[in-house]
Design a protein around this motif. Structure first.
Motif, PDB file in Angstrom:
ATOM      1  N   UNK A  88      54.131  51.202  55.219  1.00  0.00           N
ATOM      2  CA  UNK A  88      53.061  51.779  55.614  1.00  0.00           C
ATOM      3  C   UNK A  88      51.956  51.770  54.403  1.00  0.00           C
ATOM      4  N   UNK A  89      50.762  51.004  54.835  1.00  0.00           N
ATOM      5  CA  UNK A  89      49.796  50.906  53.987  1.00  0.00           C
ATOM      6  C   UNK A  89      48.388  51.808  54.276  1.00  0.00           C
ATOM      7  N   UNK A  90      47.935  52.417  53.193  1.00  0.00           N
ATOM      8  CA  UNK A  90      46.765  53.105  53.415  1.00  0.00           C
ATOM      9  C   UNK A  90      45.504  52.522  52.411  1.00  0.00           C
ATOM     10  N   UNK A  91      44.433  52.207  52.927  1.00  0.00           N
ATOM     11  CA  UNK A  91      43.389  51.691  51.979  1.00  0.00           C
ATOM     12  C   UNK A  91      42.645  52.669  51.191  1.00  0.00           C
ATOM     13  N   UNK A  92      42.233  52.281  49.962  1.00  0.00           N
ATOM     14  CA  UNK A  92      41.727  53.425  48.954  1.00  0.00           C
ATOM     15  C   UNK A  92      40.526  54.027  49.661  1.00  0.00           C
ATOM     16  N   UNK A  93      39.652  53.167  49.890  1.00  0.00           N
ATOM     17  CA  UNK A  93      38.237  53.995  50.328  1.00  0.00           C
ATOM     18  C   UNK A  93      38.144  54.437  51.711  1.00  0.00           C
ATOM     19  N   UNK A  94      38.522  53.739  52.736  1.00  0.00           N
ATOM     20  CA  UNK A  94      38.153  54.340  54.062  1.00  0.00           C
ATOM     21  C   UNK A  94      39.467  54.943  54.559  1.00  0.00           C
ATOM     22  N   UNK A  95      40.803  55.046  53.824  1.00  0.00           N
ATOM     23  CA  UNK A  95      41.952  55.773  54.269  1.00  0.00           C
ATOM     24  C   UNK A  95      42.564  55.374  55.522  1.00  0.00           C
TER      25      UNK A  95
END
Length: 118
Positions: free
Chosen positions: A85-92
């Motif tokens: 599972x990946x979560x982006x830094x800026x937009x989550x």
């Protein structure tokens, strides 16, 4: 502006149109230390967090950011197949690649998901 003058915190979205996110198992990985390099992330910027879920488990384990797009997990033994599972830094924004890394994974192999952010 010269490329050398770009502020350090400036982020440019990656553009890998038509490619899906892939996970390269870093050389030296074992069932007690798994390190993954994320490749071909499209669009949404840097990865802020990454988790791994082992076979027959409901628990997501937080991976540690090593450098660049490389993440690792040390408690073992680890049993595949693995979901990531990946979560982006800026937009989550979050993506989950189910069973993307097979039970019989090998170091230096690359496993491609069916997902991407853009």
């Amino acid at each position: 502006m010269n490329a050398m003058c770009v502020p350090f915190d400036f982020r440019t979205p990656c553009k890998y149109r038509g490619k899906n996110i892939a996970f390269r198992v870093v050389e030296g990985s074992t069932t007690f230390w798994l390190s993954l390099l994320v490749e071909f992330e499209d669009g949404d910027g840097d990865i802020g967090s990454m988790q791994l879920k082992q076979a027959n488990s409901a628990q997501w384990q937080d991976m540690k950011h090593i450098w660049g797009a490389t993440w690792s997990l040390t408690p073992g033994p680890l049993v595949g197949p693995f979901s990531v599972r990946l979560t982006t830094l800026t937009t989550k924004k979050t993506l989950s690649a189910q069973d993307v890394i097979p039970r019989n994974w090998t170091p230096k192999a690359t496993y491609t998901s069916r997902l991407n952010f853009a």
